[in-house]
Design an enzyme around this catalytic site. Structure first.
Site, PDB file in Angstrom:
ATOM      1  N   GLY A   1       0.830  -1.198   0.000  1.00 29.37           N
ATOM      2  CA  GLY A   1       0.000   0.000   0.000  1.00 29.37           C
ATOM      3  C   GLY A   1       0.859   1.240   0.000  1.00 29.37           C
ATOM      4  CB  CYS A   2       0.145   4.673  -1.147  1.00 31.58           C
ATOM      5  SG  CYS A   2      -1.495   4.881  -0.421  1.00 31.58           S
ATOM      6  CE1 TYR A   3      -1.664   7.982   3.824  1.00 30.83           C
ATOM      7  CE2 TYR A   3      -3.389   6.346   3.525  1.00 30.83           C
ATOM      8  CZ  TYR A   3      -2.993   7.671   3.582  1.00 30.83           C
ATOM      9  OH  TYR A   3      -3.912   8.671   3.401  1.00 30.83           O
TER      10      TYR A   3
END
Lengths: 346, 346, 346, 346
Positions: free
Chosen positions: D149-151
């Site tokens: 995921g991006c986070y």
């Protein structure tokens, strides 16, 4: 009608004071001063005022100022409000300072964080911290009001009730704040150019921002003990608005509903503080252009941490609007006079 | 106190009507209707209204509506205001429509550009075009006011005076308009997502926008002759604001100062129209959140063309603010009541 | 590998040149100069380059420069490229100037619109206007390339084909252009602060912008007759991107499809020009970060006017990308080398 | 040339994959699939691709897909990548999934946080977590890569080195992340309209975001013990970019320079991780459009807390760029191939 003067009228806070005081039914704006723009008409400096070509910015000495007005609003760089305050108090006039010159009880703290010596430490005893929700009675009778910083207004309104209620613990509190760029003022700098700010979020003054001791001082005053904050402000690509996200250790068993109930009770009579229901979070856009503060809270039982959220417009409740609120208290006007607007959305 | 109802309260124009009418000293907002959001509290639909949980959006028939209020504001898709207008007029109430249903003198023009048949052509004779600077006297006595479109308000205020004065010629006029995206409404569409709008400027409805016949109809009415406009609207990455840049053939010898003098004379008594000095141009930011219009002009002798500029806030002077201005005229209140704000800047 | 130097590396155009030339397979960036930032490392000036702390900006005389590199890119204020050009040509090196110093055939036009005298009028005969789609052959052999302005690139690519085809008439052409604010440079000014630009659209330099004579000169050259443009640039709240909307009298009977067919034919082999289908209009976001131009057209039979639309990224096809395209032509590299990117969206 | 297929090509991540893979010298994009847009040409769906009218989005079964390509990139809602993964592995092809279907070791965690049952838990053993800086060797030989995921990409790169070095303590870590709105996808929703996002910063999914267990799983794997994170994501008004600000208890005596030295050592050979000097902080704009991550750190001795900062472009290093990095590792290409760009600034 109270005769009002604004010193520092060419900054964003000054413009917001002009907007709010011009429509205030009990204020008459008599003098506008701004050193670098002295001699210009108001609309030459701020284009929203075309039609008011007759109003001019002047350069005036503190003495001239206090002769012509009943109350001064000063929005000036650190150190520069002091001669105005002295002149105002000597002449029996009031002064509401939107800068930092009178926010600290101890000159030493001011000198350490602002890097200049304080020219009138004796006035610090006289000054009242202008956060009405916490110091209303003192403001009513004050001659010298120190309007709080934009970040402290948001953070203190969110932190004080649950700290006093013992729902959160004072050790290890983290304040992550996000601010629109108008807080950085109208002086041209590369950092605040549109092309640098758009599509950019960044931290600045990490753990060394000058609002830190201001917040800690008020917490000490309200709680009777030392509270240290890890405070990191961020710049986000918007003009106005502060969102403070605060992380604090949760006292055992405290729920989201408990936190919100504390806020609702504490701010029951407050016209400007809106406590949101569980699951709804403050947004800067919701309070844009208004003197409102939105508060929200989540108790994260999984990690034992409270997440407290506060949103306000940094130029209104974080500066000029709060100054007008203090002005209303000071003169016995209804506290919301001239500040009735809801947020402008979208 | 005039009892007011708003139909279509969940759109951006509806929200702006609520904001403006709630603070209006002579209006009491009694009914808010919005079909898809009926049953919700106002803040569930618009987050700037937290604190007003008791106000609810309802679904109400036109008949119920006119029973409870003195005047209706309708902000609805094309065709939907008609039953409300009929009910209002039958019950002797007033209606200010912010949509297009009553803007045209001839049903045929409406039907051609809007693609639906008009359910009540007989009402078109009754309706008055709600642009106070051009139709003030008629508005004062009207029962049915057709509030203008956002683009026509800007364009007509800029075009009518120099056209009437013969300073510009009516052949080959080009209108290049730039609008913030709130004009496209709150219905979710890919085209108006943040990620699509940011860093984007684009034309849309090139030469076929529905505001074209509306502008041409009023020009015909005011000038007594046919004027055709090449009208190209653009979407720019901002929430509010319209800037119209208008290009027209210049009559021989006409100077910038001549054009501005005509504006100043024409709008001398107008509280909301601000004519800028030569060399200063309207900006949408200068009128943000206000009911003001800024006008500017340049005579380009080199190419024989006048450049006329008008800026307004599409949700205020371009919609809800103008509706309140019409409401004031209709009830004999001071025309600026509730609309005193300058632009909010920055 | 061609050794490349960039003079004026601390502006936005300079940064974009660095980005594009650093990834170009046949270029080696050897020297970066910027007077005010001389001595700083590249990332101290531009934060996207952290990791390249060893690259430094220097101050170097034109002579030093031409000793070390084969080709110079100059991105400097008016007048300042001249000593570099002189040194480059004397030393048998090439120079691609991104400023205005070599764009005009006649020094008098430059002097009238730029307000300074031209220090080397003899070089104007030598210089080739660096718009490859119009002057490809001359660029291939030029020693001194005058990269076009950002607005002229968009406007000329849209105007030349239908003018040459006689589909539009040369009298009364209006150019309404909208530009992102990076075109105004990185010098801090109140006008380009985020808080001033956000939610703002405004015209500037109405009918007196310096790109006007540049466009008119090229039209004269390409068409063999005088064409006068009413040119009004606007600032829109975005960082990059120009959209030019051009209004011209339509020759009788010309349709939208005719206009588009002319574009398609004219630009059939062009790698960077994309002609959109009828009903689709250029957007600045679609070409963001790329060297592409999108063209669209509408024939408005109702008013007898053509609407021509062109979108590009002012820092790429409007400046640095076009300079690299000229560099490729000059050295016989494939014209798209280093410029293969599509627009970055969203 | 590796034949590549993209499933989910009509979302923002899909568009970014197309952009990056089209210019990759060793990839040939053969198939683009998108259910709702099947049958459309690529530019009809994404306007940056005009000129590529011949490329079409199709609807294809997993079986058809694996017949035509060597590797699949899937960017799909939760649960939908599973049939593609099964088909790919059965046919001996590779799959890089940009969704969440293969990020968890235990199906139970996925099911609890995503609210759906996992259709192929046996594949979870096969899948490798595609964060090259932490799992490079496993990625090289994996058939099934679960792109993070991006986070988590931002947070893990900032947290792992100082946690492993014992410079920060694992109790009471707070992650305050700010993201541009492209992370919310291209499905139209009121929440992501321009008029709702502009001038707005707000928290969402407070302490319940699905990336929380993903981060905690990797920390457990890398540190051999349980770490719980208080994770609060925020939406900021920008299209791209994530800034993670992480607060962790500081081990006694650790300085800012110690933290930065650990980063520099840990990421010494990493091409995409840039460690900033003391006093300089990551900005999302600095990495815009690139596969870079910027890291910064401050040790706040006054409060005993480390502040760790990481910035990346959520669509590149946070999604499509990292997928291409994994693709490069998987095929033995240079890891930076096709990903050489610096951030695009401004």
């Amino acid at each position: 009608m109270v005769r009002v003067g604004i010193v520092g009228a060419s900054g964003y806070t000054g413009a917001e004071l002009i907007r709010l005081l011009r429509r205030h039914p009990e204020a008459r704006v008599c003098l506008l001063a701004a050193r670098t723009h002295a001699g210009k008409s108001l609309p030459e400096v701020f284009p929203q005022f075309w039609g008011l070509e007759d109003e001019r910015l002047i350069a005036a000495s503190p003495e001239e100022f206090v002769r012509e007005v009943d109350v001064l609003f000063t929005a000036l760089p650190a150190g520069e409000a002091i001669p105005y305050a002295r002149a105002a108090l000597e002449a029996g006039k009031k002064l509401i300072d939107l800068g930092a010159d009178f926010r600290f009880r101890e000159a030493g703290v001011y000198e350490r964080w602002y890097g200049i010596s304080h020219g009138a430490p004796e006035l610090l005893r006289e000054a009242v911290y202008g956060l009405p929700e916490l110091y209303r009675d003192q403001i009513k009778t004050a001659r010298l009001v120190a309007n709080p910083g934009c970040y402290p207004t948001a953070v203190l309104l969110a932190l004080v009730p649950p700290l006093k209620a013992g729902q959160i613990l004072p050790e290890g509190i983290v304040v992550d704040a996000k601010s629109g760029v108008s807080g950085a003022g109208r002086q041209p700098k590369i950092e605040t150019l549109y092309a640098e700010v758009n599509e950019n979020v960044q931290a600045y003054n990490v753990a060394v921002h000058r609002h830190t001791p201001e917040m800690e001082q008020i917490l000490r005053d309200k709680l009777g003990k030392e509270v240290r904050l890890t405070f990191v402000p961020h710049l986000v690509p918007q003009t106005r608005g502060i969102l403070a996200t605060i992380y604090a250790p949760l006292a055992p068993g405290v729920t989201t509903e408990d936190l919100l109930a504390t806020y609702r009770e504490y701010y029951r009579e407050e016209p400007f503080v809106k406590v949101l229901p569980a699951g709804v979070y403050p947004r800067t856009k919701s309070v844009w252009g208004s003197n409102l503060v939105q508060l929200g809270a989540v108790a994260d039982g999984r990690t034992g941490r409270a997440v407290l959220l506060a949103a306000l417009d940094n130029l209104v409740k974080g500066a000029a609007g709060q100054a007008v609120q203090n002005f209303n208290l000071s003169y016995g006007f209804p506290e919301t006079m001239g500040l009735e607007d809801s947020g402008i959305y979208p």
